[in-house]
Design a protein around this motif. Sequence first.
Motif, PDB file in Angstrom:
ATOM      1  N   PRO A  99      -8.859  -9.324  -8.399  1.00  0.00           N
ATOM      2  CA  PRO A  99      -8.584  -7.902  -8.660  1.00  0.00           C
ATOM      3  C   PRO A  99      -8.726  -7.028  -7.424  1.00  0.00           C
ATOM      4  O   PRO A  99      -7.963  -6.071  -7.244  1.00  0.00           O
ATOM      5  CB  PRO A  99      -9.617  -7.539  -9.731  1.00  0.00           C
ATOM      6  CG  PRO A  99      -9.938  -8.831 -10.401  1.00  0.00           C
ATOM      7  CD  PRO A  99      -9.883  -9.856  -9.305  1.00  0.00           C
ATOM      8  N   ASP A 100      -9.685  -7.360  -6.555  1.00  0.00           N
ATOM      9  CA  ASP A 100      -9.909  -6.540  -5.369  1.00  0.00           C
ATOM     10  C   ASP A 100      -8.708  -6.581  -4.436  1.00  0.00           C
ATOM     11  O   ASP A 100      -8.244  -5.536  -3.963  1.00  0.00           O
ATOM     12  CB  ASP A 100     -11.160  -7.019  -4.632  1.00  0.00           C
ATOM     13  CG  ASP A 100     -12.438  -6.677  -5.377  1.00  0.00           C
ATOM     14  OD1 ASP A 100     -12.397  -6.668  -6.626  1.00  0.00           O
ATOM     15  OD2 ASP A 100     -13.477  -6.439  -4.740  1.00  0.00           O
ATOM     16  N   TRP A 101      -8.195  -7.815  -4.139  1.00  0.00           N
ATOM     17  CA  TRP A 101      -7.073  -7.819  -3.203  1.00  0.00           C
ATOM     18  C   TRP A 101      -5.767  -7.402  -3.853  1.00  0.00           C
ATOM     19  O   TRP A 101      -4.859  -6.911  -3.180  1.00  0.00           O
ATOM     20  CB  TRP A 101      -6.954  -9.089  -2.385  1.00  0.00           C
ATOM     21  CG  TRP A 101      -7.126 -10.455  -2.955  1.00  0.00           C
ATOM     22  CD1 TRP A 101      -8.221 -11.235  -2.826  1.00  0.00           C
ATOM     23  CD2 TRP A 101      -6.159 -11.271  -3.625  1.00  0.00           C
ATOM     24  NE1 TRP A 101      -8.008 -12.480  -3.399  1.00  0.00           N
ATOM     25  CE2 TRP A 101      -6.750 -12.525  -3.882  1.00  0.00           C
ATOM     26  CE3 TRP A 101      -4.840 -11.063  -4.041  1.00  0.00           C
ATOM     27  CZ2 TRP A 101      -6.097 -13.568  -4.549  1.00  0.00           C
ATOM     28  CZ3 TRP A 101      -4.175 -12.094  -4.700  1.00  0.00           C
ATOM     29  CH2 TRP A 101      -4.802 -13.321  -4.946  1.00  0.00           C
ATOM     30  N   ASN A 102      -5.659  -7.507  -5.176  1.00  0.00           N
ATOM     31  CA  ASN A 102      -4.487  -6.931  -5.845  1.00  0.00           C
ATOM     32  C   ASN A 102      -4.458  -5.414  -5.674  1.00  0.00           C
ATOM     33  O   ASN A 102      -3.415  -4.810  -5.382  1.00  0.00           O
ATOM     34  CB  ASN A 102      -4.503  -7.275  -7.334  1.00  0.00           C
ATOM     35  CG  ASN A 102      -3.996  -8.671  -7.629  1.00  0.00           C
ATOM     36  OD1 ASN A 102      -3.354  -9.296  -6.793  1.00  0.00           O
ATOM     37  ND2 ASN A 102      -4.277  -9.163  -8.817  1.00  0.00           N
ATOM     38  N   ASP A 103      -5.622  -4.794  -5.861  1.00  0.00           N
ATOM     39  CA  ASP A 103      -5.703  -3.341  -5.731  1.00  0.00           C
ATOM     40  C   ASP A 103      -5.446  -2.908  -4.290  1.00  0.00           C
ATOM     41  O   ASP A 103      -4.753  -1.912  -4.032  1.00  0.00           O
ATOM     42  CB  ASP A 103      -7.080  -2.864  -6.191  1.00  0.00           C
ATOM     43  CG  ASP A 103      -7.216  -1.351  -6.148  1.00  0.00           C
ATOM     44  OD1 ASP A 103      -6.349  -0.674  -6.718  1.00  0.00           O
ATOM     45  OD2 ASP A 103      -8.178  -0.859  -5.529  1.00  0.00           O
ATOM     46  N   LEU A 104      -5.977  -3.659  -3.325  1.00  0.00           N
ATOM     47  CA  LEU A 104      -5.769  -3.319  -1.920  1.00  0.00           C
ATOM     48  C   LEU A 104      -4.292  -3.433  -1.535  1.00  0.00           C
ATOM     49  O   LEU A 104      -3.775  -2.617  -0.759  1.00  0.00           O
ATOM     50  CB  LEU A 104      -6.625  -4.225  -1.030  1.00  0.00           C
ATOM     51  CG  LEU A 104      -8.138  -3.951  -1.080  1.00  0.00           C
ATOM     52  CD1 LEU A 104      -8.911  -5.109  -0.467  1.00  0.00           C
ATOM     53  CD2 LEU A 104      -8.466  -2.641  -0.358  1.00  0.00           C
ATOM     54  N   ILE A 105      -3.602  -4.424  -2.069  1.00  0.00           N
ATOM     55  CA  ILE A 105      -2.169  -4.550  -1.787  1.00  0.00           C
ATOM     56  C   ILE A 105      -1.395  -3.400  -2.409  1.00  0.00           C
ATOM     57  O   ILE A 105      -0.464  -2.850  -1.806  1.00  0.00           O
ATOM     58  CB  ILE A 105      -1.646  -5.910  -2.306  1.00  0.00           C
ATOM     59  CG1 ILE A 105      -2.206  -7.032  -1.451  1.00  0.00           C
ATOM     60  CG2 ILE A 105      -0.122  -5.955  -2.304  1.00  0.00           C
ATOM     61  CD1 ILE A 105      -1.924  -6.901   0.024  1.00  0.00           C
ATOM     62  N   TYR A 106      -1.767  -3.006  -3.609  1.00  0.00           N
ATOM     63  CA  TYR A 106      -1.130  -1.842  -4.230  1.00  0.00           C
ATOM     64  C   TYR A 106      -1.276  -0.611  -3.337  1.00  0.00           C
ATOM     65  O   TYR A 106      -0.352   0.197  -3.199  1.00  0.00           O
ATOM     66  CB  TYR A 106      -1.746  -1.578  -5.610  1.00  0.00           C
ATOM     67  CG  TYR A 106      -1.380  -0.223  -6.168  1.00  0.00           C
ATOM     68  CD1 TYR A 106      -0.067   0.075  -6.537  1.00  0.00           C
ATOM     69  CD2 TYR A 106      -2.349   0.772  -6.302  1.00  0.00           C
ATOM     70  CE1 TYR A 106       0.270   1.330  -7.045  1.00  0.00           C
ATOM     71  CE2 TYR A 106      -2.020   2.026  -6.799  1.00  0.00           C
ATOM     72  CZ  TYR A 106      -0.709   2.302  -7.163  1.00  0.00           C
ATOM     73  OH  TYR A 106      -0.373   3.545  -7.652  1.00  0.00           O
ATOM     74  N   ARG A 107      -2.416  -0.483  -2.683  1.00  0.00           N
ATOM     75  CA  ARG A 107      -2.679   0.669  -1.811  1.00  0.00           C
ATOM     76  C   ARG A 107      -2.214   0.425  -0.372  1.00  0.00           C
ATOM     77  O   ARG A 107      -2.511   1.217   0.513  1.00  0.00           O
ATOM     78  CB  ARG A 107      -4.178   0.976  -1.826  1.00  0.00           C
ATOM     79  CG  ARG A 107      -4.729   1.305  -3.201  1.00  0.00           C
ATOM     80  CD  ARG A 107      -6.242   1.474  -3.162  1.00  0.00           C
ATOM     81  NE  ARG A 107      -6.790   1.698  -4.484  1.00  0.00           N
ATOM     82  CZ  ARG A 107      -6.833   2.880  -5.103  1.00  0.00           C
ATOM     83  NH1 ARG A 107      -6.362   3.949  -4.480  1.00  0.00           N
ATOM     84  NH2 ARG A 107      -7.349   3.000  -6.306  1.00  0.00           N
ATOM     85  N   ASN A 108      -1.514  -0.700  -0.143  1.00  0.00           N
ATOM     86  CA  ASN A 108      -0.983  -1.047   1.183  1.00  0.00           C
ATOM     87  C   ASN A 108      -2.074  -1.225   2.236  1.00  0.00           C
ATOM     88  O   ASN A 108      -1.857  -0.967   3.423  1.00  0.00           O
ATOM     89  CB  ASN A 108       0.041   0.006   1.639  1.00  0.00           C
ATOM     90  CG  ASN A 108       1.322  -0.066   0.845  1.00  0.00           C
ATOM     91  OD1 ASN A 108       1.897  -1.144   0.694  1.00  0.00           O
ATOM     92  ND2 ASN A 108       1.758   1.068   0.319  1.00  0.00           N
ATOM     93  N   GLN A 109      -3.237  -1.685   1.808  1.00  0.00           N
ATOM     94  CA  GLN A 109      -4.329  -1.985   2.742  1.00  0.00           C
ATOM     95  C   GLN A 109      -4.355  -3.513   2.964  1.00  0.00           C
ATOM     96  O   GLN A 109      -5.246  -4.231   2.512  1.00  0.00           O
ATOM     97  CB  GLN A 109      -5.656  -1.472   2.183  1.00  0.00           C
ATOM     98  CG  GLN A 109      -5.679   0.043   2.016  1.00  0.00           C
ATOM     99  CD  GLN A 109      -6.965   0.557   1.408  1.00  0.00           C
ATOM    100  OE1 GLN A 109      -8.008  -0.107   1.459  1.00  0.00           O
ATOM    101  NE2 GLN A 109      -6.919   1.750   0.828  1.00  0.00           N
ATOM    102  N   TRP A 110      -3.354  -3.987   3.689  1.00  0.00           N
ATOM    103  CA  TRP A 110      -3.108  -5.411   3.808  1.00  0.00           C
ATOM    104  C   TRP A 110      -4.205  -6.158   4.564  1.00  0.00           C
ATOM    105  O   TRP A 110      -4.601  -7.258   4.165  1.00  0.00           O
ATOM    106  CB  TRP A 110      -1.759  -5.644   4.491  1.00  0.00           C
ATOM    107  CG  TRP A 110      -0.602  -5.357   3.596  1.00  0.00           C
ATOM    108  CD1 TRP A 110      -0.054  -4.138   3.316  1.00  0.00           C
ATOM    109  CD2 TRP A 110       0.146  -6.312   2.839  1.00  0.00           C
ATOM    110  NE1 TRP A 110       0.992  -4.265   2.439  1.00  0.00           N
ATOM    111  CE2 TRP A 110       1.148  -5.590   2.136  1.00  0.00           C
ATOM    112  CE3 TRP A 110       0.097  -7.689   2.697  1.00  0.00           C
ATOM    113  CZ2 TRP A 110       2.072  -6.217   1.293  1.00  0.00           C
ATOM    114  CZ3 TRP A 110       1.012  -8.323   1.864  1.00  0.00           C
ATOM    115  CH2 TRP A 110       1.982  -7.587   1.166  1.00  0.00           C
ATOM    116  N   LYS A 111      -4.679  -5.606   5.641  1.00  0.00           N
ATOM    117  CA  LYS A 111      -5.696  -6.318   6.431  1.00  0.00           C
ATOM    118  C   LYS A 111      -6.990  -6.455   5.642  1.00  0.00           C
ATOM    119  O   LYS A 111      -7.652  -7.506   5.691  1.00  0.00           O
ATOM    120  CB  LYS A 111      -5.958  -5.603   7.750  1.00  0.00           C
ATOM    121  CG  LYS A 111      -6.768  -6.452   8.741  1.00  0.00           C
ATOM    122  CD  LYS A 111      -6.849  -5.814  10.104  1.00  0.00           C
ATOM    123  CE  LYS A 111      -7.524  -6.754  11.099  1.00  0.00           C
ATOM    124  NZ  LYS A 111      -8.878  -7.179  10.646  1.00  0.00           N
TER     125      LYS A 111
END
Length: 475
Positions: free
Chosen positions: A65-77
Amino acid sequence: MGKITGFMEFRRLSEQSSPVVERLKNYQEFMPRLNDQEASIQGSRCMDCGIPFCTTGCPVNNIIPDWNDLIYRNQWKSALDVLHSTNNFPEFTGRICPAPCEAACTLNINDDAVGIKSIEHAIIDKGWEEGWVKPQPARTKTGKRVAIVGSGPAGLACAQQLARIGHDVVVFEKNDRIGGLLRYGIPDFKLEKSHIDRRIDQMRAEGVEFLVGQDIGLHVPPQKLQDEFDAVVLAGGAEQPRDLPVPGRNLDGVHFAMDFLPQQNRVVAGDVLSEQIKATGKHVVVIGGGDTGSDCVGTSNRQGAISVTQFEVMSRPPEQENKSMVWPYWPMKLRTSSSHEEGCQRDWAVATKELIGKNGKVEKLRAVRVEWKDGKMHEIAGSEFEIKADLVLLAMGFVSPVQKILDAFSIEKDGRGNARAATDGAGYYQTSVGKIFAAGDMRRGQSLVVWAIREGRQAARAVDEYLMGSSSLPL
């Protein structure tokens, strides 16, 4: 989650593969990652479900869930950092893992699961594209030396974790290239070997030493490892194939899948073979309905087989599982791989009775239809049939690790011929022989690449605790 209603607004989007007619012309990967916008939208489908069953469904416990949310927010690194915190090699799992996390996804109860695997694939590929994946050498050295036997996913994960904590690690591989079954068991059209090569480069920069052509017991005495290293980790694959004891088994043209598949990988890598098992211009029968059998199908079609038939002794599974009965566990249902889509006649509940040939060469396969009652197989009277077969590939799974390496170290085995070692309690992952540990297929038997990575990581912590008294490596 950043998009609370995303799962209601957007449909699941799978990676788009190249047309069959194009991908059959070569052995290259044919499924590019989602672009940034597509991945962001798919990440928004992740629900604020409260209990992330996807994480528990994943053997390495990816914090999905954490990296799904980060990708949604375009925080790829940041997403890459979270992904790497639990998985050393997401470029492997993002390509060849069957994704038990998606089976456990809460959205999967009554809708299409979040495309977790495709998002993972996108994150790590973008990480390499942007140059974010860098060596992480240890700040200080411990002075301890660890030998890793086997360079598949378990051995590589264990080696990387131990090197990053400061131990001197040497990986022993019996083949001529590093990668184990990743290198010689997975076709290039599913996993191009450049992904392995760049990880090896990273690990060398982190201090890991790799030695190839080192067959323990043949080229390297087991006692040498015990004498020269503070700990030894056995991390080889389950390479003892299940055989087919029927009349005609010894005919020319009948081969184990793992005699067939590695040869093509070597040819793709540039090797010149004096003799190669090839499906070109042949009627091919693959016995075994799992992933290895599917790989034989895809390779046979690329080699130009006239026809490919795949038999499975178990009954045909249902098209769709009863989710209310099995969720969040891995369901038994019909799975059609990309190789099956490329051309294959599949048949279930079929048992091979005899392989028939002329002049020592297989020409036909005689089979019978079976039914299963009370867990036992029964032949159906009058159902025998024959099929033309110029090449028969045995892909019925693997029964155990190769026994000679366990015998060489006098390791105690379990009832299935694996190294006996517990995964919890005192001395976890430790075998019956002092400083020797076992992980991956060597300990648990044939399994998934993601299970191998998990066991390699956990074994690394067990070794670190054994050597140092405590460990800061994740469990």
